[in-house]
Scaffold this motif. Structure first.
Motif, PDB file in Angstrom:
ATOM      1  N   THR A   5       0.853  -0.982   0.163  1.00  0.00           N
ATOM      2  CA  THR A   5      -0.035   0.075   0.602  1.00  0.00           C
ATOM      3  C   THR A   5       0.950   1.375   0.165  1.00  0.00           C
ATOM      4  O   THR A   5       1.687   1.214   0.446  1.00  0.00           O
ATOM      5  N   GLN A   6       0.249   2.626  -0.906  1.00  0.00           N
ATOM      6  CA  GLN A   6       1.113   3.334  -0.886  1.00  0.00           C
ATOM      7  C   GLN A   6       0.273   4.408  -0.577  1.00  0.00           C
ATOM      8  O   GLN A   6      -0.897   4.697  -1.167  1.00  0.00           O
ATOM      9  N   THR A   7       0.815   5.982   0.228  1.00  0.00           N
ATOM     10  CA  THR A   7       0.016   6.502   0.772  1.00  0.00           C
ATOM     11  C   THR A   7       0.673   8.133   0.256  1.00  0.00           C
ATOM     12  O   THR A   7       2.189   8.203   0.923  1.00  0.00           O
ATOM     13  N   PRO A   8       0.065   9.530   0.188  1.00  0.00           N
ATOM     14  CA  PRO A   8      -0.878   9.610  -0.951  1.00  0.00           C
ATOM     15  C   PRO A   8      -1.132   8.558  -2.301  1.00  0.00           C
ATOM     16  O   PRO A   8      -0.216   8.389  -2.231  1.00  0.00           O
ATOM     17  N   LYS A   9      -1.834   8.867  -2.777  1.00  0.00           N
ATOM     18  CA  LYS A   9      -2.073   8.522  -4.230  1.00  0.00           C
ATOM     19  C   LYS A   9      -2.097   9.693  -4.803  1.00  0.00           C
ATOM     20  O   LYS A   9      -1.480   9.322  -6.345  1.00  0.00           O
ATOM     21  N   PHE A  10      -2.243  10.808  -4.897  1.00  0.00           N
ATOM     22  CA  PHE A  10      -1.764  12.316  -5.458  1.00  0.00           C
ATOM     23  C   PHE A  10      -0.880  13.163  -4.537  1.00  0.00           C
ATOM     24  O   PHE A  10      -1.473  13.172  -3.189  1.00  0.00           O
ATOM     25  N   GLN A  11      -0.007  14.114  -4.990  1.00  0.00           N
ATOM     26  CA  GLN A  11       0.137  14.970  -3.688  1.00  0.00           C
ATOM     27  C   GLN A  11       1.253  16.508  -4.818  1.00  0.00           C
ATOM     28  O   GLN A  11       1.412  15.929  -5.681  1.00  0.00           O
ATOM     29  N   VAL A  12       0.926  17.291  -4.851  1.00  0.00           N
ATOM     30  CA  VAL A  12       1.749  18.311  -5.256  1.00  0.00           C
ATOM     31  C   VAL A  12       2.162  19.606  -3.963  1.00  0.00           C
ATOM     32  O   VAL A  12       1.567  19.738  -3.417  1.00  0.00           O
ATOM     33  N   LEU A  13       3.193  19.518  -4.556  1.00  0.00           N
ATOM     34  CA  LEU A  13       3.861  20.227  -3.802  1.00  0.00           C
ATOM     35  C   LEU A  13       4.421  21.713  -4.486  1.00  0.00           C
ATOM     36  O   LEU A  13       4.405  21.638  -5.703  1.00  0.00           O
ATOM     37  N   LYS A  14       5.165  22.667  -3.667  1.00  0.00           N
ATOM     38  CA  LYS A  14       6.162  23.868  -3.918  1.00  0.00           C
ATOM     39  C   LYS A  14       7.540  23.265  -4.181  1.00  0.00           C
ATOM     40  O   LYS A  14       7.210  22.593  -3.250  1.00  0.00           O
ATOM     41  N   THR A  15       7.970  23.835  -4.715  1.00  0.00           N
ATOM     42  CA  THR A  15       9.697  23.548  -4.832  1.00  0.00           C
ATOM     43  C   THR A  15       9.721  23.751  -3.593  1.00  0.00           C
ATOM     44  O   THR A  15       9.989  25.561  -2.897  1.00  0.00           O
ATOM     45  N   GLY A  16      11.256  23.255  -3.100  1.00  0.00           N
ATOM     46  CA  GLY A  16      11.687  23.362  -1.829  1.00  0.00           C
ATOM     47  C   GLY A  16      11.045  22.701  -0.644  1.00  0.00           C
ATOM     48  O   GLY A  16      11.463  22.418   0.429  1.00  0.00           O
ATOM     49  N   ARG A  68      14.050   2.119   7.342  1.00  0.00           N
ATOM     50  CA  ARG A  68      13.325   0.831   7.017  1.00  0.00           C
ATOM     51  C   ARG A  68      13.895   0.582   9.025  1.00  0.00           C
ATOM     52  O   ARG A  68      14.901  -0.564   9.327  1.00  0.00           O
ATOM     53  N   SER A  69      12.992   1.255   9.407  1.00  0.00           N
ATOM     54  CA  SER A  69      12.846   0.897  10.922  1.00  0.00           C
ATOM     55  C   SER A  69      12.246  -0.524  11.585  1.00  0.00           C
ATOM     56  O   SER A  69      12.509  -1.333  12.166  1.00  0.00           O
ATOM     57  N   THR A  70      10.930  -0.655  10.654  1.00  0.00           N
ATOM     58  CA  THR A  70      10.630  -2.333  10.263  1.00  0.00           C
ATOM     59  C   THR A  70      10.813  -2.805   9.536  1.00  0.00           C
ATOM     60  O   THR A  70      10.682  -2.752   8.362  1.00  0.00           O
ATOM     61  N   THR A  71      10.212  -4.191   9.609  1.00  0.00           N
ATOM     62  CA  THR A  71       9.983  -4.759   7.978  1.00  0.00           C
ATOM     63  C   THR A  71       9.589  -4.293   7.080  1.00  0.00           C
ATOM     64  O   THR A  71       8.772  -4.654   6.338  1.00  0.00           O
ATOM     65  N   GLU A  72       7.870  -3.679   8.038  1.00  0.00           N
ATOM     66  CA  GLU A  72       6.674  -3.739   7.102  1.00  0.00           C
ATOM     67  C   GLU A  72       5.908  -1.994   6.283  1.00  0.00           C
ATOM     68  O   GLU A  72       6.351  -1.767   5.367  1.00  0.00           O
ATOM     69  N   ASP A  73       7.550  -1.214   6.928  1.00  0.00           N
ATOM     70  CA  ASP A  73       6.727   0.176   6.788  1.00  0.00           C
ATOM     71  C   ASP A  73       9.054   0.523   5.486  1.00  0.00           C
ATOM     72  O   ASP A  73       9.590   0.318   6.047  1.00  0.00           O
ATOM     73  N   PHE A  74       8.984   1.107   4.736  1.00  0.00           N
ATOM     74  CA  PHE A  74       9.794   1.582   4.206  1.00  0.00           C
ATOM     75  C   PHE A  74       9.904   3.313   3.291  1.00  0.00           C
ATOM     76  O   PHE A  74       8.866   3.204   2.033  1.00  0.00           O
ATOM     77  N   PRO A  75       9.368   4.050   4.336  1.00  0.00           N
ATOM     78  CA  PRO A  75       8.582   5.656   3.458  1.00  0.00           C
ATOM     79  C   PRO A  75       9.717   6.470   2.867  1.00  0.00           C
ATOM     80  O   PRO A  75      11.675   5.802   3.219  1.00  0.00           O
ATOM     81  N   LEU A  76      10.058   6.865   1.521  1.00  0.00           N
ATOM     82  CA  LEU A  76      10.603   7.702   1.076  1.00  0.00           C
ATOM     83  C   LEU A  76      10.488   9.407   1.775  1.00  0.00           C
ATOM     84  O   LEU A  76       9.654   9.800   1.219  1.00  0.00           O
ATOM     85  N   ARG A  77      11.597   9.907   1.594  1.00  0.00           N
ATOM     86  CA  ARG A  77      11.316  11.605   1.879  1.00  0.00           C
ATOM     87  C   ARG A  77      12.457  12.595   1.152  1.00  0.00           C
ATOM     88  O   ARG A  77      13.483  12.168   0.562  1.00  0.00           O
ATOM     89  N   LEU A  78      10.907  13.312   0.760  1.00  0.00           N
ATOM     90  CA  LEU A  78      12.293  14.165  -0.079  1.00  0.00           C
ATOM     91  C   LEU A  78      12.437  15.582   0.681  1.00  0.00           C
ATOM     92  O   LEU A  78      11.407  15.826   0.832  1.00  0.00           O
ATOM     93  N   LEU A  79      13.959  15.757   0.364  1.00  0.00           N
ATOM     94  CA  LEU A  79      14.030  16.833   1.512  1.00  0.00           C
ATOM     95  C   LEU A  79      13.855  18.018   1.368  1.00  0.00           C
ATOM     96  O   LEU A  79      13.508  18.809   2.119  1.00  0.00           O
TER      97      LEU A  79
END
Lengths: 115, 116
Positions: A5-16, A68-79
């Motif tokens: 599963t992935q969230t969110p499905k859609f996202q709009v960000l501003k630069t930065g 990857r702190s747990t087997t289940e979750d793998f978040p991706l961060r945009l800095l």
């Protein structure tokens, strides 16, 4: 099983701006990965993890962090989001990192637009 | 290192006609080959894979692919397509050696557009 599963499905960000794309799997898979999909370029590997506490870079890691702190979750961060990061992001998982015959299971994707 | 080439970015075809989606790979080692399908606004799912044995591999939804080592190809075929087969198809390759650094490499995709 919900699968990947992935969230969110859609996202709009501003630069930065920064944000985290969430990915979870309930199949007890060791191997998880993040891809980005851009028109005419197929899927490119951003980061991957072979188990809790272990991550490594893929083909296009710049601008992204993972943990990857747990087997289940793998978040991706945009800095600090950039327009070049506008893409569709897919998370995938499979049983074993070293098993080349493994099928990768993909999430439904997150469509990200950076203005 | 491995690489995959899908020569056709888009393949238009009429319903009930046969179709072939082409995939060529390059590798200095033995490989495993995969075809994934992506329906509109969805993630990828495995269609079929070649690991060893018979070079003709059958997958879901009536698709099959043939591994040709001499031509380094793994073309996907279906004898009669349906409107519901409209999707993007990705060929992927992975070296047959073990280890977490052994990545799955994807081609750029072929959009199969089935017309009535």
């Amino acid at each position: 099983n919900a699968g990947v599963t992935q969230t969110p499905k859609f996202q709009v960000l501003k630069t930065g701006q920064s944000m985290t794309l969430q990915c979870a799997q309930d199949m007890n898979h060791e191997y998880m990965s993040w891809y980005r999909q851009d028109p005419g370029m197929g899927l490119r590997l951003i980061h991957y993890s072979v188990g809790a506490g272990i991550t490594d870079q893929g083909e296009v890691p710049n601008g992204y962090n993972v943990s990857r702190s747990t087997t289940e979750d793998f978040p991706l961060r945009l800095l600090s989001a950039a327009p070049s990061q506008t893409s569709v992001y897919f998370c995938a998982s499979s049983y074993s990192p070293g098993a080349t015959t493994d099928t990768q299971y993909f999430g439904p994707g997150t469509r990200l637009t950076v203005l | 290192a491995q690489s995959v080439t899908q020569l056709d970015s888009q393949v238009p075809v009429f319903e009930e006609a046969p179709v072939e989606l082409r995939c060529n790979y390059s590798s200095s080692v033995s490989v495993y080959l995969f075809w994934y399908v992506q329906y509109p606004n969805q993630g990828l799912q495995l269609l079929l894979k070649y690991l060893s044995g018979s070079t003709l591999v059958k997958g879901i939804n009536g698709f099959e692919a043939e591994f040709n080592k001499s031509q380094t190809s793994f073309h996907l075929r279906k004898p009669s397509v349906h409107i519901s087969d409209t999707a993007e198809y990705f060929c992927a390759v992975r070296g047959s050696y073990g280890g977490a650094t052994n990545k799955l490499i994807f081609g750029t995709g072929t959009l199969l557009a089935v017309q009535p």
